[in-house]
Design a protein around this motif. Structure first.
Motif: not given
Length: 175
Positions: A18-27, A42-51
């Protein structure tokens, strides 16, 4: 007990998926925002990196359980069964040791980053680091436990590690 552990690993795998799907929508939102509105999220690179780190560790033990890690069976398959068992035992013991040590040493970082209030990223998106370390410790611990469980099963049944890569555990045949 094994069924409970299997459910835990499957649940963590679902959370990570589900986190992968969330990252997909965020990106996608970030790309649309940049291209269509000249504003990024805001914060997409940081969120993706830690996710990504969290996703890997949440799925590590489940992937091992399902036989999904990269493996080379070319040489293993031509070994006599007694040698396959020895290699399997060594593999399980190495997995227990490596992932146990990762969990052991990383547990200090959970406490340090919690006590220091360490964050990743800058304003407006600051992500606390200690939960990431906690997920790493959890994933490494569960992976070490899965290696130990596979070792015990192998010693009980006499099967080699190769048997687990093709044995569908989720079909209800697990003990």
């Amino acid at each position: 007990m094994r069924a409970l552990f299997d459910r835990l690993l499957s649940s963590l795998n679902i959370i990570a998926s589900l986190a992968v799907v969330g990252i997909m929508f965020l990106i996608a939102a970030d790309v649309i925002g940049r291209a269509g509105f000249n504003r990024s999220v805001a914060g997409v690179p940081e969120i993706v990196k830690v996710s990504i780190v969290c996703i890997v560790w949440l799925q590590m033990a489940h992937t091992l359980r399902r036989g999904g890690h990269l493996q080379s069976s070319l040489i293993f398959s031509v070994l006599p069964s007694s040698m396959q068992r020895i290699v399997s035992v060594l593999n399980f013991l190495a997995g227990i040791a490596v992932f146990g040590l990762i969990a052991w040493y990383a547990s200090d970082d959970v406490l340090k980053t919690f006590q220091r209030g360490t964050f990743e990223g800058e304003h407006p998106v600051r992500i606390p680091v200690w939960p990431i370390w906690a997920i790493l410790v959890l994933g490494a611990t569960l992976t070490a436990i899965e290696y130990a469980a596979q070792l015990v099963r192998m010693l009980k049944t006499g099967a080699t590690a190769a048997a687990y890569a093709t044995d569908p555990i989720e079909d209800g045949t697990s003990s």
